[in-house]
Write a protein that holds these residues in place. Sequence first.
Motif, PDB file in Angstrom:
ATOM      1  N   PHE A   1      -6.032  -3.340   3.543  1.00  0.00           N
ATOM      2  CA  PHE A   1      -5.727  -4.268   4.623  1.00  0.00           C
ATOM      3  C   PHE A   1      -4.754  -5.362   4.200  1.00  0.00           C
ATOM      4  O   PHE A   1      -4.637  -6.385   4.874  1.00  0.00           O
ATOM      5  CB  PHE A   1      -7.022  -4.890   5.153  1.00  0.00           C
TER       6      PHE A   1
ATOM      7  N   ALA B   1      -1.497  -5.667   4.307  1.00  0.00           N
ATOM      8  CA  ALA B   1      -0.432  -5.998   5.259  1.00  0.00           C
ATOM      9  C   ALA B   1      -0.915  -6.977   6.322  1.00  0.00           C
ATOM     10  O   ALA B   1      -0.159  -7.848   6.763  1.00  0.00           O
ATOM     11  CB  ALA B   1       0.092  -4.731   5.917  1.00  0.00           C
ATOM     12  N   ARG B   2      -2.156  -6.863   6.716  1.00  0.00           N
ATOM     13  CA  ARG B   2      -2.703  -7.792   7.717  1.00  0.00           C
ATOM     14  C   ARG B   2      -3.116  -9.109   7.077  1.00  0.00           C
ATOM     15  O   ARG B   2      -2.839 -10.180   7.596  1.00  0.00           O
ATOM     16  CB  ARG B   2      -3.899  -7.167   8.415  1.00  0.00           C
ATOM     17  N   LEU B   3      -3.836  -9.017   5.958  1.00  0.00           N
ATOM     18  CA  LEU B   3      -4.364 -10.221   5.307  1.00  0.00           C
ATOM     19  C   LEU B   3      -3.263 -11.171   4.868  1.00  0.00           C
ATOM     20  O   LEU B   3      -3.412 -12.385   4.937  1.00  0.00           O
ATOM     21  CB  LEU B   3      -5.196  -9.834   4.074  1.00  0.00           C
TER      22      LEU B   3
ATOM     23  N   PHE C   1      -2.155 -13.594   7.624  1.00  0.00           N
ATOM     24  CA  PHE C   1      -3.145 -14.437   8.294  1.00  0.00           C
ATOM     25  C   PHE C   1      -2.902 -15.893   7.929  1.00  0.00           C
ATOM     26  O   PHE C   1      -2.458 -16.185   6.822  1.00  0.00           O
ATOM     27  CB  PHE C   1      -4.561 -14.085   7.837  1.00  0.00           C
TER      28      PHE C   1
ATOM     29  N   GLN D   1      -7.538 -16.152   6.281  1.00  0.00           N
ATOM     30  CA  GLN D   1      -7.632 -15.485   4.983  1.00  0.00           C
ATOM     31  C   GLN D   1      -8.940 -15.852   4.303  1.00  0.00           C
ATOM     32  O   GLN D   1      -9.603 -14.994   3.717  1.00  0.00           O
ATOM     33  CB  GLN D   1      -6.471 -15.899   4.075  1.00  0.00           C
TER      34      GLN D   1
END
Length: 162
Positions: free
Chosen positions: A89, A91-93, A96, A101
Motif C-alpha cells: 500500500f 503508493a497510497r500511504l 496521505f 499516515q
Amino acid sequence: MTRSPSPWLLYGSLVFSLLVLVVPIPGGLGPARPYLLAMLLCYWLLEAPDRIGLGVAFLAGLAADLVAGTLFGEQALRLVVLVFLVQRFRARLRFFPLWQQALAVAALLVNDRLIAAAIQFASGAGLPPWTTWLSPLLAFALWPWMFLLLDELRLRLRERAA
C-alpha cells in the motif's frame, strides 16, 4: 544529486531502535513501549523503498529477537508481514496527510499486536497484558514527530553530500 538516503542514517536508525528495546521502562509499562523498529521500517519503506525490503525486515527482526530475548523468529515474522503490507500500500500511504499516515501506521501496529498475541498464545505463553494495546496509540502520537525529524535529518545529510 542522489535520492538515496545516507546508509549511516538508515541503518544507524535501525540499530538505535534495537538499543531502545533494552532500555528499561518503569512499572508495568514495558509492554506499552512503541514498536520503534516497526515505525522506522515503515518510514524507510515510504522514503527509500529501494534500500529496505523483506530481507532487511527479516534480519532486523531476528536481531530484535536476540536483543529482546523473545521467541526466536517472532519479531522477524511480524516485521515481514508489516513490511509486506507497507510495500503493498506504499503508493497510497506515501501521499496521505501526516495524520492519516499516523492512523495507518497505528492500524498496522494493531495488526502487529494481533500477530504477536496469536504467536504468544500458540506458544503457550497466554495472552499479553492489556497495556500492549497502548503501544499502537503511542505510535500514533509519535509518528508525526518521528517522520518530521527523520525527514529533516535525511534532507540535511543530502544537502551536505551535494
